[in-house]
Design a protein around this motif. Structure first.
Motif, short mmCIF file in Angstrom:
data_model
loop_
_atom_site.label_atom_id
_atom_site.label_comp_id
_atom_site.label_asym_id
_atom_site.label_seq_id
_atom_site.Cartn_x
_atom_site.Cartn_y
_atom_site.Cartn_z
N ARG A 5 -9.35 -3.22 3.36
CA ARG A 5 -8.94 -4.52 2.83
C ARG A 5 -9.46 -5.69 3.67
NH1 ARG A 5 -5.25 -2.80 -0.89
NH2 ARG A 5 -4.41 -0.72 -0.45
N ASP A 31 0.83 -1.19 0.00
CA ASP A 31 0.00 0.00 0.00
C ASP A 31 0.87 1.25 0.00
OD1 ASP A 31 -2.73 1.36 0.55
OD2 ASP A 31 -1.41 2.16 2.11
N THR A 70 -6.45 -0.71 8.08
CA THR A 70 -6.57 -1.61 6.94
C THR A 70 -7.98 -2.13 6.74
OG1 THR A 70 -6.04 -3.64 8.18
CG2 THR A 70 -4.18 -2.35 7.35
#
Length: 435
Positions: A323, A220, A320
């Motif tokens: 995701r 990322d 996160t």
């Protein structure tokens, strides 16, 4: 599988995940093993439906009129179709025909809720799609912006790649992967970005020659920026104390141009397992792996010798959530307390290895102040031989001066987020040990 069958499968999976508190990846793997007739397209389509449903679980359930703590999986999935995928009542009704493998037909109340699609009066945690008990944590970090920040965490994430400077430069990588339509990342000078398609899918780059040859790595943009902000330079002695699978170790080695030495370790030997193959593929020659023995990292010989110690700290992973949308519904107050304790322990270990004049860089993929600025404030109060590098100065030294506007209010570090920077959520604080 028909679209109706995929929808039924998604509802069943969401029900399993919510009732059993199972990680999404495990539930999908088990479903695929039990339904071998489902092709890769079916598995991807079902997986995307489940991911999307968990992204907006709270708001989708509210939209459908579900107010109880244990919301029905059907309400979550149907509400998601309206809220996130923009399907109208008739399109959803067509999928819920009650025919073979299709979900049961819409009830009158479901039709009315879908027609209204109304979140008026929803509390912040519902509008932002996060557990209610975390409202205070997000308010401490973002105040009145917490709903918008959390909503950005519920969006689909792109696929970001880091160009390995040991093997390729970005213009060449753009050409090598041109068939995937990558774009340069806006903040990292090393990044490529591939947007998800309409169904949320991104390409499987692990089969691409550029990946197999180690020219690019999946990372990322926020993680890339954190690695650049660490300030590794050729010739340094560097300790990556929580190396895990080695993503930041690889990035540091490239910044060092394979000169100097990186010692990479982790308290969990299983997390270190992938690092050896990754280092070889990337052409890294200056990394030494210190595998823990019985959970103890063999680092005594490095005490007081390191120019840079990177602490990619264990954390809740709230940054996160794009995701891993299931993770936000599994987190509990005890989890946050445990991570705080682990962070204190690893910071205490790290400080012993920083030489006078050296740097200690603390990174989390969390957006909670309790794990970020508050943790650094406590560390500085206990250890006056360390001082903060002003975030603006640290960003400028890394060639990332525009990031200075994202300093947290006390000036203890930089806070990145999907809303602010288009990246996963990261906190980066740089400290120096006084000479």
């Amino acid at each position: 599988m028909t679209p109706e069958a995929r929808l039924s499968a998604a509802i069943d999976l969401v029900d399993t995940i919510l009732r059993q508190k199972r990680p999404l990846a495990h539930a999908l793997k088990d479903w695929g093993a039990a339904n071998r007739y489902a092709g890769s397209g079916d598995r991807n389509a079902v997986g995307n439906l489940v991911h999307d449903a968990l992204r907006v679980k709270a708001s989708a359930a509210w939209l459908m009129g579900a107010r109880e703590a244990e919301v029905p999986a059907r309400a979550v999935v149907l509400g998601m179709l309206a809220r996130l995928r923009g399907l109208d009542v008739e399109a959803i009704a067509a999928l819920c025909s009650g025919a073979r493998f299709a979900p049961a037909p819409l009830e009158a109340g479901e039709r009315a809720a879908l027609a209204a699609a109304d979140l008026a009066g929803a509390p912040p945690d519902v509008a932002g799609d996060y557990p209610a008990w975390l409202d205070g944590e997000l308010a401490a970090s973002f105040g009145g912006d917490r709903i918008a920040e959390a909503a950005a965490l519920a969006a689909r994430a792109p696929l970001d790649l880091r160009c390995n400077a040991l093997k390729i430069i970005r213009p060449e990588a753009l050409k090598a992967l041109g068939h995937l339509a990558p774009e340069p990342t806006p903040l990292s000078p090393l990044g490529l970005r591939i947007a998800p398609n309409a169904e949320g899918r991104v390409p499987h780059v692990q089969s691409e020659p550029a990946f197999l040859k180690g020219a690019v790595e999946v990372q990322d943009e926020g993680s890339q920026l954190a690695s650049l902000l660490a300030g590794a330079r050729p010739g340094m002695q560097v300790l990556d104390l929580c190396a895990g699978g080695g993503g930041k170790t690889l990035a540091l080695a490239a910044e060092m141009n394979n000169k100097g030495q990186i010692f990479a370790t982790d308290g969990d030997a299983r997390r270190l397992a992938p690092i050896h193959e990754r280092l070889s593929r990337a052409g890294v020659r200056n990394a030494q792996i210190r595998t823990p023995r019985a959970g103890v990292m063999p680092l005594d010989d490095l005490a007081g010798r390191m120019d840079l110690v990177l602490v990619d700290a264990p954390c809740t992973g709230s940054g996160t959530w794009r995701r891993h949308p299931d993770a936000k519904w599994r987190i509990r107050p005890a989890s946050l307390d445990l991570r705080r304790s682990e962070q204190r322990a690893v910071l205490d270990l790290a400080r012993h290895h920083v030489k006078p004049g050296g740097r200690l860089v603390y990174v989390t993929c969390s957006l909670f102040d309790a794990e970020n600025g508050a943790q650094i404030a406590d560390f500085l109060a206990a250890h006056p031989d360390f001082a903060v590098v002003p975030p603006a100065a640290n960003a400028a030294a890394a060639g990332l001066a525009p990031l200075a506007v994202h300093a947290e209010p006390r000036g203890l570090g930089l806070l990145l987020s999907p809303l602010r920077t288009g990246t996963d959520g990261f906190f980066v604080a740089a400290l120096t040990r006084k000479a």
